[in-house]
Motif scaffolding. Structure first.
Motif, short mmCIF file in Angstrom:
data_model
loop_
_atom_site.label_atom_id
_atom_site.label_comp_id
_atom_site.label_asym_id
_atom_site.label_seq_id
_atom_site.Cartn_x
_atom_site.Cartn_y
_atom_site.Cartn_z
N LEU A 33 0.90 -1.34 -0.04
CA LEU A 33 -0.07 -0.01 0.10
C LEU A 33 0.87 1.32 0.05
CD1 LEU A 33 -2.71 1.61 0.43
CD2 LEU A 33 -2.56 1.08 2.71
N TYR A 37 0.72 3.65 -2.91
CA TYR A 37 0.08 5.33 -2.74
C TYR A 37 1.12 6.21 -3.10
CZ TYR A 37 -2.18 8.94 -0.04
OH TYR A 37 -2.58 10.20 0.30
N ILE A 62 -11.55 3.75 -5.26
CA ILE A 62 -10.58 4.61 -4.86
C ILE A 62 -10.81 5.98 -5.83
CG2 ILE A 62 -8.32 5.23 -5.27
CD1 ILE A 62 -7.45 2.51 -5.01
N TYR A 91 -6.45 -2.46 -9.14
CA TYR A 91 -6.76 -2.90 -7.60
C TYR A 91 -8.28 -3.87 -7.92
CZ TYR A 91 -10.02 0.63 -7.15
OH TYR A 91 -11.18 1.68 -7.24
N LEU A 116 -2.44 -3.36 -6.52
CA LEU A 116 -2.36 -3.11 -5.04
C LEU A 116 -2.55 -4.41 -4.22
CD1 LEU A 116 -2.25 -1.48 -2.54
CD2 LEU A 116 -4.67 -0.93 -2.87
N ILE A 120 -8.85 -3.15 -2.54
CA ILE A 120 -9.63 -2.32 -1.89
C ILE A 120 -9.87 -2.34 -0.49
CG2 ILE A 120 -11.76 -3.33 -2.17
CD1 ILE A 120 -11.19 0.44 -2.89
N ASN A 122 -7.26 -3.25 1.49
CA ASN A 122 -6.10 -2.47 1.92
C ASN A 122 -6.31 -1.00 2.08
OD1 ASN A 122 -3.55 -2.29 3.10
ND2 ASN A 122 -2.40 -3.24 1.41
N TRP A 123 -6.73 -0.60 0.83
CA TRP A 123 -6.95 0.73 0.59
C TRP A 123 -7.63 1.39 1.61
CZ3 TRP A 123 -4.29 4.25 -2.71
CH2 TRP A 123 -4.70 5.47 -2.75
N LYS A 128 -7.37 5.57 3.42
CA LYS A 128 -7.02 6.21 2.21
C LYS A 128 -8.23 6.73 1.56
CE LYS A 128 -2.55 5.31 2.57
NZ LYS A 128 -1.64 6.43 3.30
N PHE A 130 -11.44 7.62 -0.45
CA PHE A 130 -12.16 6.79 -1.52
C PHE A 130 -13.55 7.53 -1.49
CE2 PHE A 130 -13.39 5.70 2.86
CZ PHE A 130 -14.73 5.06 2.93
#
Length: 238
Positions: A33, A37, A62, A91, A116, A120, A122-123, A128, A130
């Motif tokens: 990540l 990022y 995202i 991703y 990634l 999603i 992990n994001w 992060k 979204f």
């Protein structure tokens, strides 16, 4: 017409097998990540591709991502719109479809393509930015209160689009039957409560299972392997 149907079926099967294989073997183009990022932040107009289905994308994605449905008829047209000289960031719900897409882009002349790790989950699970189409049903305040008000709480965090997540459900039912009112089970889905998942900032994959005892974390599992055994051992020692 019949030949076209057969051809389409074969294509779908090949795609399915390819995705399954990549989901089991981490690609060299799958990045953490932090790397994913930072590389996105370095681009003025990052090419971010959501490789999930259109229904999944409509619910959350995202910021700045566009949706590539790998099974759509205009897939080739979508790829043609991308700049091969610039990085592409892919991703999915985990790291299956996105890994396949990243590798395909590299095979077709793209300079850089990254998938990634953890997708999603992990994001969003690490807070992060979204987009979500609706407000979360469960807030972090409500989550914290549930944990505080119940002696033992087992939290299941996942998505209805995650195949591994669906396999958790019968295990949870078995645990619920055994422990009854002595164990509070909370199921949190990305589709209905993305913000609380983001606010926790500790989710890397789906499913994630967290067991609380007297407000403190007893264990946190990435995946559901040995869940029943781990719950039994943890509660037996209390």
């Amino acid at each position: 017409m019949k030949n076209n149907k057969i051809k389409n079926s074969i294509t779908a099967l090949i795609l399915l097998f390819a995705i399954t294989a990549f989901s089991q073997n981490k690609s060299s183009n799958t990045v953490s990540l932090d790397i994913f990022y930072s590389k996105i932040q370095a681009e003025k107009k990052p090419q971010i591709i959501d490789a999930r289905g259109p229904e999944e994308f409509a619910l959350n994605h995202i910021n700045g991502a566009v949706n590539f449905n790998l099974e759509s008829k205009n897939y080739a047209e979508q790829v043609a719109k991308l700049d091969k000289s610039k990085p592409v960031f892919t991703y999915s719900i985990g790291a299956g479809r996105s890994v396949w897409l990243a590798d395909e882009l590299l095979k077709n002349g793209f300079k850089e393509a990254y998938s990634l790790e953890g997708g999603i989950a992990n994001w969003i699970g690490n807070g992060k930015p979204f987009y979500a189409s609706s407000k979360s049903k469960l807030t972090l305040t409500e989550y914290t209160k549930i944990v505080a008000d119940n002696k033992t709480v087992l939290v299941d965090i996942g998505s209805k689009y995650c195949s591994a997540c669906t396999k958790v459900k019968p295990v949870l039912e078995t645990i619920k039957t055994q422990y009854g009112e002595n164990l509070k089970i909370v199921e949190i889905d990305l589709e209905t409560s993305p913000q609380v998942i983001a606010d926790l900032k500790t989710i890397k994959v789906f499913p994630t299972l967290i067991l609380y005892q007297n407000g403190k974390i007893v264990f946190k599992k990435d995946g559901f392997n040995d869940l029943k055994k781990d719950v039994d051992v943890a509660l037996a020692s209390k």
